[in-house]
Design an enzyme around this catalytic site. Structure first.
Site, short mmCIF file in Angstrom:
data_model
loop_
_atom_site.label_atom_id
_atom_site.label_comp_id
_atom_site.label_asym_id
_atom_site.label_seq_id
_atom_site.Cartn_x
_atom_site.Cartn_y
_atom_site.Cartn_z
N HIS A 1 0.84 -1.21 0.00
CA HIS A 1 0.00 0.00 0.00
C HIS A 1 0.87 1.26 0.00
O HIS A 1 0.59 2.22 -0.71
CB HIS A 1 -0.91 0.03 1.24
CG HIS A 1 -1.94 -1.07 1.27
ND1 HIS A 1 -2.15 -1.84 2.38
CD2 HIS A 1 -2.81 -1.51 0.33
CE1 HIS A 1 -3.13 -2.71 2.13
NE2 HIS A 1 -3.53 -2.53 0.90
N LYS B 1 -18.82 -5.12 9.14
CA LYS B 1 -17.68 -6.03 9.28
C LYS B 1 -16.94 -5.78 10.59
O LYS B 1 -16.97 -4.67 11.12
CB LYS B 1 -16.72 -5.84 8.11
CG LYS B 1 -17.22 -6.47 6.84
CD LYS B 1 -16.08 -6.81 5.92
CE LYS B 1 -16.60 -7.53 4.68
NZ LYS B 1 -15.68 -7.45 3.57
N ARG C 1 -1.77 -6.48 -8.43
CA ARG C 1 -0.55 -7.22 -8.08
C ARG C 1 -0.33 -8.39 -9.03
O ARG C 1 0.79 -8.73 -9.38
CB ARG C 1 -0.66 -7.78 -6.65
CG ARG C 1 -0.59 -6.74 -5.57
CD ARG C 1 -1.10 -7.28 -4.27
NE ARG C 1 -2.47 -7.78 -4.43
CZ ARG C 1 -3.23 -8.21 -3.45
NH1 ARG C 1 -2.76 -8.26 -2.23
NH2 ARG C 1 -4.46 -8.63 -3.69
N SER D 1 -3.07 -8.03 2.78
CA SER D 1 -3.54 -7.86 4.17
C SER D 1 -4.21 -9.14 4.65
O SER D 1 -4.08 -9.52 5.82
CB SER D 1 -4.56 -6.72 4.24
OG SER D 1 -3.99 -5.53 3.80
#
Ligand code: PNS
Length: 165
Positions: A18, A42, A91, A129
């Site tokens: 990030h 969440k 990515r 993550s």
């Protein structure tokens, strides 16, 4: 015209991938607004304020980067910020399908907003993550993948967890 981009994400937790993408985005845009999704449905590992704080510390070397949390639709946040673009990282090919769907859906919602994809440094392409969290739940923190402030917060959580039990 000075252009503004929003770099949205969950950032739970922020990683060096990030940070790398923010450095690239900060070179391309006049202002980069990092938007931390605060989703009340969440239960993240770090709450939105903690994620904002960790990102602010990790990005303090970038003058034109701001960090703030948002709720609701991303395109509404982009418009509120007066931004012209959404920045996302790609990515690997496996990211493509989800990113492509989101980009086209966001375009349907806000025609004037473009999604721009950047690729992080090669040695950051495997960092996620999700995997960091998975490893953390087994009591480990992978080396050299996280900003110092994030490593510190994860270590504090681990210590807290050990003394809790
Ligand atoms: O880091 P992530 O979890 O891949 O980021 C996903 C994020 C925050 C960009 C996405 O979930 C999002 O934009 N959420 C806000 C709600 C929204 O606008 N949903 C429609 C997207 S097409």
């Amino acid at each position: 015209m000075t252009r503004t981009a929003v770099f949205p994400g969950s950032f739970d937790p922020p990683t060096l991938a990030h940070v790398d993408l923010c450095e690239r985005g900060a070179r391309l845009f006049g202002t980069l607004v990092v938007g931390v999704l605060n989703n009340p449905e969440k239960t993240p590992l770090f709450n939105a304020e903690e994620r904002v704080e960790m990102l602010r510390k990790s990005l303090s070397h970038l003058d034109n980067v701001q960090v703030t949390s948002f709720q609701g639709l991303l395109v509404d946040f982009v418009r509120e910020q007066g931004a012209q673009a959404i920045l996302r990282g790609l990515r690997a090919v496996s990211d493509f399908e989800y990113e492509f769907q989101m980009a086209l859906m966001n375009r349907r919602l806000a025609q004037e907003v473009e999604t721009v994809f950047l690729t992080p440094r090669e040695d950051c392409t495997f960092i996620s993550s999700r995997l960091v969290k998975q490893i953390f739940h087994f009591g480990r923190i992978p080396d050299n993948l996280l900003p110092a402030s994030v490593e510190k917060s994860l270590k504090q959580k681990l210590t807290g967890r050990k003394t809790d039990t």
